[in-house]
Design an enzyme around this catalytic site. Structure first.
Site, PDB file in Angstrom:
ATOM      1  N   LYS A  11       8.429 -12.559  41.944  1.00 49.74           N
ATOM      2  CA  LYS A  11       7.341 -12.095  42.813  1.00 49.74           C
ATOM      3  C   LYS A  11       5.965 -12.564  42.300  1.00 49.74           C
ATOM      4  O   LYS A  11       5.838 -13.033  41.167  1.00 49.74           O
ATOM      5  CB  LYS A  11       7.398 -10.566  42.892  1.00 49.74           C
ATOM      6  CG  LYS A  11       8.689 -10.046  43.561  1.00 49.74           C
ATOM      7  CD  LYS A  11       8.630  -8.530  43.744  1.00 49.74           C
ATOM      8  CE  LYS A  11       9.879  -8.016  44.441  1.00 49.74           C
ATOM      9  NZ  LYS A  11       9.791  -6.547  44.703  1.00 49.74           N
ATOM     10  N   TYR A  51      10.813  -8.038  54.635  1.00 49.27           N
ATOM     11  CA  TYR A  51      10.943  -6.626  54.255  1.00 49.27           C
ATOM     12  C   TYR A  51      10.926  -5.705  55.479  1.00 49.27           C
ATOM     13  O   TYR A  51      10.553  -4.530  55.363  1.00 49.27           O
ATOM     14  CB  TYR A  51       9.844  -6.243  53.269  1.00 49.27           C
ATOM     15  CG  TYR A  51      10.135  -6.661  51.828  1.00 49.27           C
ATOM     16  CD1 TYR A  51      11.164  -6.047  51.101  1.00 49.27           C
ATOM     17  CD2 TYR A  51       9.403  -7.646  51.190  1.00 49.27           C
ATOM     18  CE1 TYR A  51      11.440  -6.413  49.788  1.00 49.27           C
ATOM     19  CE2 TYR A  51       9.675  -8.015  49.872  1.00 49.27           C
ATOM     20  CZ  TYR A  51      10.696  -7.389  49.177  1.00 49.27           C
ATOM     21  OH  TYR A  51      10.970  -7.738  47.872  1.00 49.27           O
ATOM     22  N   ASN A 114       6.616  -5.526  40.841  1.00 50.68           N
ATOM     23  CA  ASN A 114       7.736  -5.304  39.921  1.00 50.68           C
ATOM     24  C   ASN A 114       8.547  -6.568  39.615  1.00 50.68           C
ATOM     25  O   ASN A 114       9.744  -6.499  39.363  1.00 50.68           O
ATOM     26  CB  ASN A 114       8.613  -4.146  40.407  1.00 50.68           C
ATOM     27  CG  ASN A 114       9.216  -4.390  41.777  1.00 50.68           C
ATOM     28  OD1 ASN A 114       9.009  -5.446  42.360  1.00 50.68           O
ATOM     29  ND2 ASN A 114       9.972  -3.436  42.268  1.00 50.68           N
ATOM     30  N   HIS A 117      12.827  -9.548  42.885  1.00 51.42           N
ATOM     31  CA  HIS A 117      13.636  -8.935  43.941  1.00 51.42           C
ATOM     32  C   HIS A 117      15.093  -9.251  43.669  1.00 51.42           C
ATOM     33  O   HIS A 117      15.412 -10.336  43.177  1.00 51.42           O
ATOM     34  CB  HIS A 117      13.240  -9.524  45.303  1.00 51.42           C
ATOM     35  CG  HIS A 117      14.252  -9.245  46.380  1.00 51.42           C
ATOM     36  ND1 HIS A 117      14.307  -8.049  47.038  1.00 51.42           N
ATOM     37  CD2 HIS A 117      15.276  -9.997  46.865  1.00 51.42           C
ATOM     38  CE1 HIS A 117      15.316  -8.093  47.908  1.00 51.42           C
ATOM     39  NE2 HIS A 117      15.914  -9.263  47.823  1.00 51.42           N
ATOM     40  N   GLU A 128      19.324 -12.879  53.306  1.00 49.52           N
ATOM     41  CA  GLU A 128      18.096 -13.254  52.595  1.00 49.52           C
ATOM     42  C   GLU A 128      18.141 -14.716  52.152  1.00 49.52           C
ATOM     43  O   GLU A 128      17.127 -15.420  52.217  1.00 49.52           O
ATOM     44  CB  GLU A 128      17.893 -12.310  51.406  1.00 49.52           C
ATOM     45  CG  GLU A 128      17.565 -10.894  51.873  1.00 49.52           C
ATOM     46  CD  GLU A 128      17.633  -9.841  50.781  1.00 49.52           C
ATOM     47  OE1 GLU A 128      17.414  -8.657  51.095  1.00 49.52           O
ATOM     48  OE2 GLU A 128      17.897 -10.191  49.613  1.00 49.52           O
TER      49      GLU A 128
END
Ligand code: ATP
Ligand code: MG
Length: 139
Positions: A11, A51, A114, A117, A128
């Site tokens: 990320k 998302y 964070n 993913h 995905e």
């Protein structure tokens, strides 16, 4: 349905802090093989679509802003029991609750930034991966 693959993103917080190499090393050291990989940046529309399952959640707007705020790495990974083993490797969503030695414990800043993913099911791993990679771009 393929059951030995998962999908990951490194990320924007982690790419900004030069953690790409460290995270890929942890992924390889845990015996995941990289099947396809790209360095790219999501538009707000693309981040929102990726998302979309979280559309009704209070953090959705923040999540879309953040995921479109800088470059990411997207990759398809292969290993036996890939989805579950990768979730173990990355640790809990909130890095303050992540186990020692997990990617999020080591590299994540916060519950929203964070670091990585990981897909939560075989079905979502397929969806995905298809979001980022054409059939020509992966075996
Ligand atoms: P990911 O899907 O990115 O692997 P996850 O499966 O651990 O993460 P989800 O519940 O799917 O967690 O949430 C998706 C993402 O939304 C989280 O990784 C995080 O970036 C963000 N997020 C989740 N909960 C919160 C929260 N309470 N506040 C802010 N951001 C959140
Ligand atoms: Mg999730």
């Amino acid at each position: 349905m393929v059951t030995n693959r998962t999908f990951t993103m490194i990320k924007p917080d982690a790419t900004a802090k030069n953690h790409i190499g460290g995270i890929l090393k942890m992924i390889n050291d845990a015996n995941f093989r990289i099947i396809a990989m790209k360095y790219t940046r999501l538009s707000k529309e693309q981040a929102g679509a990726f998302y979309a399952v979280h559309k009704e959640r209070p953090f959705y707007g923040e999540l879309v802003e953040y995921m479109s705020s800088g470059p990411i790495i997207a990759a398809i990974l292969e290993k036996n029991n890939a989805v579950a083993d990768f979730r173990t490797l990355i640790g809990a969503t909130d890095p303050s609750k992540a186990a020692e030695g997990t990617i999020r414990k080591i590299y994540a800043e916060s519950i929203s930034a964070n670091a990585v993913h990981g897909s939560d099911s075989d079905e979502n791993a397929q969806i995905e991966g298809d979001f980022f990679f054409s059939l020509l771009e992966r075996p």
